[in-house]
Design a protein around this motif. Sequence first.
Motif, PDB file in Angstrom:
ATOM      1  N   GLY A 119       0.830  -1.202   0.000  1.00 10.65           N
ATOM      2  CA  GLY A 119       0.000   0.000   0.000  1.00 10.65           C
ATOM      3  C   GLY A 119       0.859   1.243   0.000  1.00 10.65           C
ATOM      4  O   GLY A 119       2.068   1.182  -0.256  1.00 10.65           O
ATOM      5  N   PRO A 120       0.273   2.400   0.276  1.00  5.67           N
ATOM      6  CA  PRO A 120       1.042   3.647   0.276  1.00  5.67           C
ATOM      7  C   PRO A 120       2.103   3.643   1.370  1.00  5.67           C
ATOM      8  O   PRO A 120       1.977   2.969   2.388  1.00  5.67           O
ATOM      9  CB  PRO A 120      -0.021   4.722   0.534  1.00  5.67           C
ATOM     10  CG  PRO A 120      -1.142   3.999   1.190  1.00  5.67           C
ATOM     11  CD  PRO A 120      -1.145   2.624   0.602  1.00  5.67           C
ATOM     12  N   ARG A 121       3.133   4.390   1.126  1.00  8.52           N
ATOM     13  CA  ARG A 121       4.222   4.471   2.099  1.00  8.52           C
ATOM     14  C   ARG A 121       3.793   5.295   3.314  1.00  8.52           C
ATOM     15  O   ARG A 121       2.956   6.191   3.225  1.00  8.52           O
ATOM     16  CB  ARG A 121       5.472   5.076   1.460  1.00  8.52           C
ATOM     17  CG  ARG A 121       6.049   4.206   0.350  1.00  8.52           C
ATOM     18  CD  ARG A 121       7.368   4.751  -0.155  1.00  8.52           C
ATOM     19  NE  ARG A 121       7.895   3.939  -1.235  1.00  8.52           N
ATOM     20  CZ  ARG A 121       8.600   2.828  -1.061  1.00  8.52           C
ATOM     21  NH1 ARG A 121       8.864   2.406   0.169  1.00  8.52           N
ATOM     22  NH2 ARG A 121       9.045   2.134  -2.088  1.00  8.52           N
ATOM     23  N   THR A 122       4.412   4.998   4.438  1.00 13.46           N
ATOM     24  CA  THR A 122       4.037   5.635   5.689  1.00 13.46           C
ATOM     25  C   THR A 122       4.479   7.093   5.743  1.00 13.46           C
ATOM     26  O   THR A 122       3.721   7.976   6.163  1.00 13.46           O
ATOM     27  CB  THR A 122       4.638   4.867   6.874  1.00 13.46           C
ATOM     28  OG1 THR A 122       4.166   3.515   6.852  1.00 13.46           O
ATOM     29  CG2 THR A 122       4.271   5.520   8.195  1.00 13.46           C
ATOM     30  N   ALA A 123       5.704   7.379   5.320  1.00 16.47           N
ATOM     31  CA  ALA A 123       6.266   8.723   5.484  1.00 16.47           C
ATOM     32  C   ALA A 123       5.443   9.813   4.793  1.00 16.47           C
ATOM     33  O   ALA A 123       5.164  10.848   5.407  1.00 16.47           O
ATOM     34  CB  ALA A 123       7.717   8.744   5.000  1.00 16.47           C
ATOM     35  N   PRO A 124       5.047   9.644   3.524  1.00 15.85           N
ATOM     36  CA  PRO A 124       4.266  10.714   2.895  1.00 15.85           C
ATOM     37  C   PRO A 124       2.937  10.995   3.590  1.00 15.85           C
ATOM     38  O   PRO A 124       2.563  12.164   3.784  1.00 15.85           O
ATOM     39  CB  PRO A 124       4.048  10.199   1.466  1.00 15.85           C
ATOM     40  CG  PRO A 124       5.149   9.231   1.238  1.00 15.85           C
ATOM     41  CD  PRO A 124       5.379   8.584   2.563  1.00 15.85           C
ATOM     42  N   LEU A 125       2.216   9.947   3.990  1.00 17.59           N
ATOM     43  CA  LEU A 125       0.943  10.156   4.675  1.00 17.59           C
ATOM     44  C   LEU A 125       1.150  10.829   6.027  1.00 17.59           C
ATOM     45  O   LEU A 125       0.378  11.712   6.421  1.00 17.59           O
ATOM     46  CB  LEU A 125       0.218   8.825   4.853  1.00 17.59           C
ATOM     47  CG  LEU A 125      -0.434   8.231   3.603  1.00 17.59           C
ATOM     48  CD1 LEU A 125      -1.071   6.887   3.926  1.00 17.59           C
ATOM     49  CD2 LEU A 125      -1.469   9.175   3.025  1.00 17.59           C
ATOM     50  N   ALA A 126       2.185  10.407   6.747  1.00 20.18           N
ATOM     51  CA  ALA A 126       2.462  11.026   8.041  1.00 20.18           C
ATOM     52  C   ALA A 126       2.846  12.491   7.877  1.00 20.18           C
ATOM     53  O   ALA A 126       2.403  13.356   8.649  1.00 20.18           O
ATOM     54  CB  ALA A 126       3.578  10.262   8.753  1.00 20.18           C
ATOM     55  N   LEU A 127       3.640  12.802   6.849  1.00 19.56           N
ATOM     56  CA  LEU A 127       4.070  14.183   6.638  1.00 19.56           C
ATOM     57  C   LEU A 127       2.896  15.076   6.248  1.00 19.56           C
ATOM     58  O   LEU A 127       2.728  16.177   6.791  1.00 19.56           O
ATOM     59  CB  LEU A 127       5.143  14.225   5.548  1.00 19.56           C
ATOM     60  CG  LEU A 127       5.653  15.621   5.156  1.00 19.56           C
ATOM     61  CD1 LEU A 127       6.286  16.312   6.358  1.00 19.56           C
ATOM     62  CD2 LEU A 127       6.663  15.514   4.015  1.00 19.56           C
ATOM     63  N   VAL A 128       2.071  14.608   5.313  1.00 15.35           N
ATOM     64  CA  VAL A 128       0.918  15.406   4.873  1.00 15.35           C
ATOM     65  C   VAL A 128      -0.034  15.648   6.028  1.00 15.35           C
ATOM     66  O   VAL A 128      -0.507  16.782   6.247  1.00 15.35           O
ATOM     67  CB  VAL A 128       0.195  14.706   3.709  1.00 15.35           C
ATOM     68  CG1 VAL A 128      -1.134  15.385   3.421  1.00 15.35           C
ATOM     69  CG2 VAL A 128       1.073  14.718   2.468  1.00 15.35           C
ATOM     70  N   THR A 129      -0.329  14.613   6.795  1.00 16.88           N
ATOM     71  CA  THR A 129      -1.262  14.768   7.915  1.00 16.88           C
ATOM     72  C   THR A 129      -0.694  15.698   8.976  1.00 16.88           C
ATOM     73  O   THR A 129      -1.423  16.508   9.559  1.00 16.88           O
ATOM     74  CB  THR A 129      -1.592  13.398   8.531  1.00 16.88           C
ATOM     75  OG1 THR A 129      -1.942  12.481   7.502  1.00 16.88           O
ATOM     76  CG2 THR A 129      -2.745  13.515   9.506  1.00 16.88           C
TER      77      THR A 129
END
Length: 297
Positions: A119-129
């Motif tokens: 699935g999607p990578r953790t870092a981009p979702l964590a950074l955007v949120t």
Amino acid sequence: MSTATGLDSDLVVVLVAALWGAATGALLPRAAYRFSAPAGEAWRERCPGGHPVRGWLGRARCGQCAAGESGHSGEFGRSEQSGHSGESGHSGESHRPGRSGRSEREPGQPRRSADARYGPRTAPLALVTALVCAALAAATGTRPEVAVWLLLAPVGVLLAAVDLKVRRLPDPLTLPLAGAALVLLGLAALVPEHAGEWSTALLGALVLGAGYLVLFLVNPAGMGFGDVKLALAAGAALGWYGWPTLMLGTFAGFLLGALYGGALLVARRADRKTAIPFGPFLVAGAFLGILAGAYAA
């Protein structure tokens, strides 16, 4: 002294919000994968290698795929033993020679994958949120509705990620989000020093939802019914700060969508009949509207 104290408290709120966003965003990849199901399925239950996906929060990585265990047919009806690439990033690396010139596994031993992500990578979702939550906290300050925005923001990011992937907005997210927005804003309205009105939040949800419903009925190919349901939550959040904020956030969503579609046309990656996911722009427009409304309140 009071001014300095106020600035310190606002800074603390922003820092806490950023940490909250990073922590919650890091939990989204598995949910984003599971909700990015093909049409006709509520959510995914297996990784591309065919192993059951347990739970909804956390990294989107399959330990069984990483260990080389075989599963049932994958997402595209392939067996893991076929050696074809999938979303999990399997590319037959285990069959490549290692540094010693020999294969990394002996015949008959299970194939291992260096990357079993599906699935999607953790870092981009964590950074955007984290950035979204920090911006909302900076705009809202210590007013009680900041807690509402911080609770709703990760779900908005999740919905945008899912819509970008499969161009659909799942009901288990959109409808509860609208209900949660109204309930949480109702609770915030009971706390002193809030800057919005619950009555306009309710009316905003109804008005924006009705407006999107009309667009859906006029042009079902251009507006999905999931967007109509998401508009209920966006209307509630934007309506909290009043009608000007509602109009600004709505306009911003359509403007961003138009700019994205125009960019695709210029780049010749789409034509006038190409459908684009509108959910991310609806969410982004609501985010910008809330920022403007919170600063002006």
